[in-house]
Scaffold this active site. Sequence first.
Site, PDB file in Angstrom:
ATOM      1  N   HIS C 125      62.014  38.972   5.053  1.00 13.49           N
ATOM      2  CA  HIS C 125      62.257  39.426   6.380  1.00 13.49           C
ATOM      3  C   HIS C 125      62.340  40.765   6.605  1.00 13.49           C
ATOM      4  CE1 HIS C 125      64.705  39.565   9.980  1.00 13.49           C
ATOM      5  NE2 HIS C 125      64.472  38.400  10.144  1.00 13.49           N
ATOM      6  N   ASP C 201      69.102  38.493  -0.427  1.00  8.56           N
ATOM      7  CA  ASP C 201      69.204  38.189   1.001  1.00  8.56           C
ATOM      8  C   ASP C 201      69.501  36.678   1.281  1.00  8.56           C
ATOM      9  OD1 ASP C 201      68.681  37.749   3.678  1.00  8.56           O
ATOM     10  OD2 ASP C 201      66.904  38.454   3.910  1.00  8.56           O
ATOM     11  N   GLN C 204      69.204  32.902   4.820  1.00  7.32           N
ATOM     12  CA  GLN C 204      68.809  31.396   5.016  1.00  7.32           C
ATOM     13  C   GLN C 204      69.705  30.710   4.029  1.00  7.32           C
ATOM     14  OE1 GLN C 204      67.133  30.267   7.378  1.00  7.32           O
ATOM     15  NE2 GLN C 204      66.390  32.103   8.225  1.00  7.32           N
ATOM     16  N   LYS C 227      73.908  32.314  11.262  1.00  9.38           N
ATOM     17  CA  LYS C 227      73.131  31.363  10.579  1.00  9.38           C
ATOM     18  C   LYS C 227      73.925  30.404   9.785  1.00  9.38           C
ATOM     19  CE  LYS C 227      69.228  34.424  10.269  1.00  9.38           C
ATOM     20  NZ  LYS C 227      68.259  34.237  11.368  1.00  9.38           N
ATOM     21  N   CYS C 369      59.570  37.607  12.011  1.00  9.85           N
ATOM     22  CA  CYS C 369      60.043  38.892  11.444  1.00  9.85           C
ATOM     23  C   CYS C 369      59.764  38.864   9.893  1.00  9.85           C
ATOM     24  CB  CYS C 369      61.631  38.981  11.561  1.00  9.85           C
ATOM     25  SG  CYS C 369      62.214  39.355  13.227  1.00  9.85           S
TER      26      CYS C 369
HETATM   27  C1  LIG Z   1      65.691  35.773   5.486  1.00  9.47           C
HETATM   28  C2  LIG Z   1      66.307  36.496   6.446  1.00  9.47           C
HETATM   29  N1  LIG Z   1      66.899  37.821   6.341  1.00  9.47           N
HETATM   30  C3  LIG Z   1      67.437  38.316   7.280  1.00  9.47           C
HETATM   31  C4  LIG Z   1      67.734  37.987   8.627  1.00  9.47           C
HETATM   32  C5  LIG Z   1      68.427  38.958   9.341  1.00  9.47           C
HETATM   33  O1  LIG Z   1      69.453  38.403  10.120  1.00  9.47           O
HETATM   34  P1  LIG Z   1      70.236  38.768  11.362  1.00  9.47           P
HETATM   35  O2  LIG Z   1      69.022  38.869  12.279  1.00  9.47           O
HETATM   36  O3  LIG Z   1      71.404  38.198  11.613  1.00  9.47           O
HETATM   37  O4  LIG Z   1      70.515  40.180  10.908  1.00  9.47           O
HETATM   38  C6  LIG Z   1      67.111  36.744   8.725  1.00  9.47           C
HETATM   39  C7  LIG Z   1      67.087  36.114  10.180  1.00  9.47           C
HETATM   40  O5  LIG Z   1      66.437  36.160  10.698  1.00  9.47           O
HETATM   41  C8  LIG Z   1      66.536  35.984   7.810  1.00  9.47           C
HETATM   42  O6  LIG Z   1      65.836  34.871   8.192  1.00  9.47           O
END
Ligand SMILES: Cc1ncc(COP(=O)(O)O)c(C=O)c1O
Lengths: 148, 148, 411, 411
Positions: C125, C201, C204, C227, C369
Amino acid sequence: MNSLDDLYREIILDHYRTPRNRGELPPPAVRVEGFNPLCGDEIVVHLAVTDGVIADIKLTGQGCSISQASSSLMSAAVKGKSLEQVRAVISSFKQLMTLEESVDQSPANLRSLGEIAALQGVVKFPVRIKCATLAWNTLAQALDELPS
Amino acid sequence: MNSLDDLYREIILDHYRTPRNRGELPPPAVRVEGFNPLCGDEIVVHLAVTDGVIADIKLTGQGCSISQASSSLMSAAVKGKSLEQVRAVISSFKQLMTLEESVDQSPANLRSLGEIAALQGVVKFPVRIKCATLAWNTLAQALDELPS
Amino acid sequence: MATFDARMVRGDIAQFNRVINNHPLTYLDSGATTLPPRTVLEAMNRYYELHHANVHRGVYQTAAEATAIYEGAREAVATFINAPGGAEEVVFTKNATEAFNLLAKSWGASQLKSGDVVLLSEMEHHANIVPWFQLRESHGIEVRFIGVGDDFRLDLSNLDELLRGVKLVSLTGMSNVLGTINPIKDLARAAHAAGALIALDGAQSVAHSATDVQDLDVDFLAFSAHKMLGPTGIGVLWARRELLEAMPPFLGGGGMIADVSVNGFTFAPPPARFEAGTPPIAEAAGLLAAVRYMSSLGMANVAAHEADLTADALTRLAGTFGERVRIIGPSNVVDRGGVISLDVQGVHPHDVSQVLDQHGVCIRPGHHCAKPLMKRFGLSATARVSFGPYSLVQDTDALLEALADAVSMFG
Amino acid sequence: MATFDARMVRGDIAQFNRVINNHPLTYLDSGATTLPPRTVLEAMNRYYELHHANVHRGVYQTAAEATAIYEGAREAVATFINAPGGAEEVVFTKNATEAFNLLAKSWGASQLKSGDVVLLSEMEHHANIVPWFQLRESHGIEVRFIGVGDDFRLDLSNLDELLRGVKLVSLTGMSNVLGTINPIKDLARAAHAAGALIALDGAQSVAHSATDVQDLDVDFLAFSAHKMLGPTGIGVLWARRELLEAMPPFLGGGGMIADVSVNGFTFAPPPARFEAGTPPIAEAAGLLAAVRYMSSLGMANVAAHEADLTADALTRLAGTFGERVRIIGPSNVVDRGGVISLDVQGVHPHDVSQVLDQHGVCIRPGHHCAKPLMKRFGLSATARVSFGPYSLVQDTDALLEALADAVSMFG
Ligand SMILES: Cc1ncc(COP(=O)(O)O)c(C=O)c1O
Ligand SMILES: Cc1ncc(COP(=O)(O)O)c(C=O)c1O
């Protein structure tokens, strides 16, 4: 409830499936890229202007039905028109895409727009307005970049 | 409801108003600063050790009644004691300040602590425990820094 | 054992009472954000109505209560992820993205030097890419990517080579586009063997299966409350205590200092060092409730439920649409979670989502993203379906019906 | 005209129903955080129960609704502070502290060079000091301080000299310790005349009187929602459009990019450029409600009400305690707000607060994240009383009674 038929008129689906004026033009044609970072829609406008008239226009790009149909409809609407006429069309189209009540959406006015009036239903789906306007903003930018 | 009298026992107010062993000691006495960034309480412990015994202890610093009274009570409790005895007192005091049910808070045990048992009420006001322990942690650190 | 009944979870969520375009809500966008159960909202309301006060430094009762709730959330998170050093290893941020920025701009900027390598993957991401690119600009590090194979899994064939010079491996537990679950435990072993640290990370993965940082043997973990059935506005960076202790502050302000004068400042120990300003207190109360709620469901139960839904959906999508709908991700449920990206031939994801909305079906079109991944597969967007603990087979029914409409509308 | 009745405001706040140590709650810590009215909590609940979805890029109905709420909050804030360039000048952060870090680490790091001066004052909050010290370390800027006089006001006698070489003046609108309200409009004129920009720390001032960035002619404004009847977890950095446009990104991640590949990234225009990751969406809904609520009260009414309370409290404190209780701040209500710091002779602020808590009276002891100011006055802490729009004379009654108890207890 807004019906999807307002958005996906037959004309729009037709222009999406068989887009007009696809392709590129060699220099000295003007080439301008438009990009919507939120949804990834992309339009590249190639513009050949002779004696103040859009002699030819070609498009490449990718994106949703609305962005691609709008660009195809646009190309058909401006090809062969004088720059002055094109500016007027752009401005009418932008009027069509505004959410304000005051905009003249009378049948007579819409008829004057020709095929692009098919995009009128987009305003009922506000998140899609950006899809519809991308090609037009890119065209406006191309006009600004014409050698004067 | 916890009564303030549990916290502000007469002995504590007395040590706050007229702190024992205020002042500084010249080198080679050990000097260690303790600081509680959350509330700004400050204790400086000066420690003179001869033949494994705390020959003299002096304190400077500023802060709330609990932090200052605790340091004064501490100085009185450890002065003249062997380092071994001091370590035992520190550990008894820390026991006194824990919230766990298992801790022996019987009158007999408290009596063995002498005047410092007056700080027992602090545990009923958890935000103030840090005030009470500051001086003791600083003393423990000073012991660690003694030349061996 | 924890009890789990997806219908009961669903009953706890108010938004499912909504009617969208004359259809009951079919929420299939949990990969973007989850719908919080009543208990999470109640915890925040209770916080505001009874206990709200600024935390730390307060002596009065509600300030002590607010502090206890805030620090209690830290404890609960530490237990949830099995942090070896307990609550003091848990730093609250505003989201997973800030957690990665803290990691890159504090740990990275202080521990990495020009030429050091951070190893990511093509399925990351942007939150786990852009901060490293920023660090490349400022500190001259190298950012390297593990490729993704045609099987939608990390291509680890040249891992030894990729690990050369690497100081940190930073990878997603589960792709938010493909659904692929990565072999983090194996990769942690490989990273450590190569002398690198590893960051996970968990954005998810934490909400969909158990995360045990000791078992996985990772060094850093980032995730967002929103999430995992929690509120917006709060995220977590967990790191091993010694790593946190060696990290300089990132944001400056109140709460992270030891002392300030007109001449300079000194800073507090972790986690306070990394929490400048008034923290997201009510959000911590919400996260605490979310962690409790998830724990009561049992993460293994949640994982099993979502695997069932995913297997059913994959089978029925293939059966109903054949070649017309391509799955961008593993086509079986081994090492994959409940995120299903669709490429519907002849219908742009934006249009898929628009038609589905008419049926009350919420899915997300776009690049999610993860533009490097999109480019890897020559796509500009996918139509992404994602499940949560409250998802039911009836959601898949609605999806298939709506999808049939989209396919027929575009001919 | 807006109507204002402090009793009605109080009626909107649930926490006032609490009984603390057998006393009704006397909340006198609004300088630390304010108690949100029901409408703010309802707005957040409504958001979660009906509209919750991730913002931007979503096509389906609830995603469009969530986006409209989030962007509506931006509009409302822009109107509230009279931003000349509208909503696009409003960046949401997690709190005022992050807003200052964004200012220092994006604008400061890109626009200032070694030797450039940032002029603060001795009465600044750490949020408006530490980020500049960090920039001094990283970029070699000079940080200079306007002194505070014995009258508890900025010493502007040598302002011309202080302004030499200054690129940015960054000042609080109202001291969170002294209550002093600074002459921002005059200082903006002086700063601009000296070729400097001016940033306003509105954390204390926005909630207690009208803030019109055009009338004040400031260039940047930072504040937190939780100090203006809004929720925790969201703050604002406002800047003039051309300034924002020239600023590079700060946090990297989703939402702030134009494009990302394995080779690098390009970034989006403001305000998106500065909002990486999932933003505080529910918190924006709460802030929107808070802004509407405050506007309905009328900021002039709020200011007048708090001035009345402050005048009454100052008079009665002096009358009751004489020399025993020293006011650390201006002793009349000209250019001062409803923050009253007390130095009770012989009773440490911590102990004052402890005794007051026994009476249900909530005040804050400590350095209030303003250590340079504490040092200026030779104090390690004060006992701070602060009013909000819901404060009543009865709160001052309770304060005086409890204070008398503290004074007598310590003899
Ligand atoms: C794999 C992953 N990492 C990071 C994020 C970033 O999360 P946040 O937008 O809550 O900072 C997301 C969410 O879109 C994600 O799916
Ligand atoms: C004057 C001033 N500036 C900045 C801040 C920081 O606000 P926050 O903690 O919400 O970031 C505060 C709040 O304590 C303040 O009073």
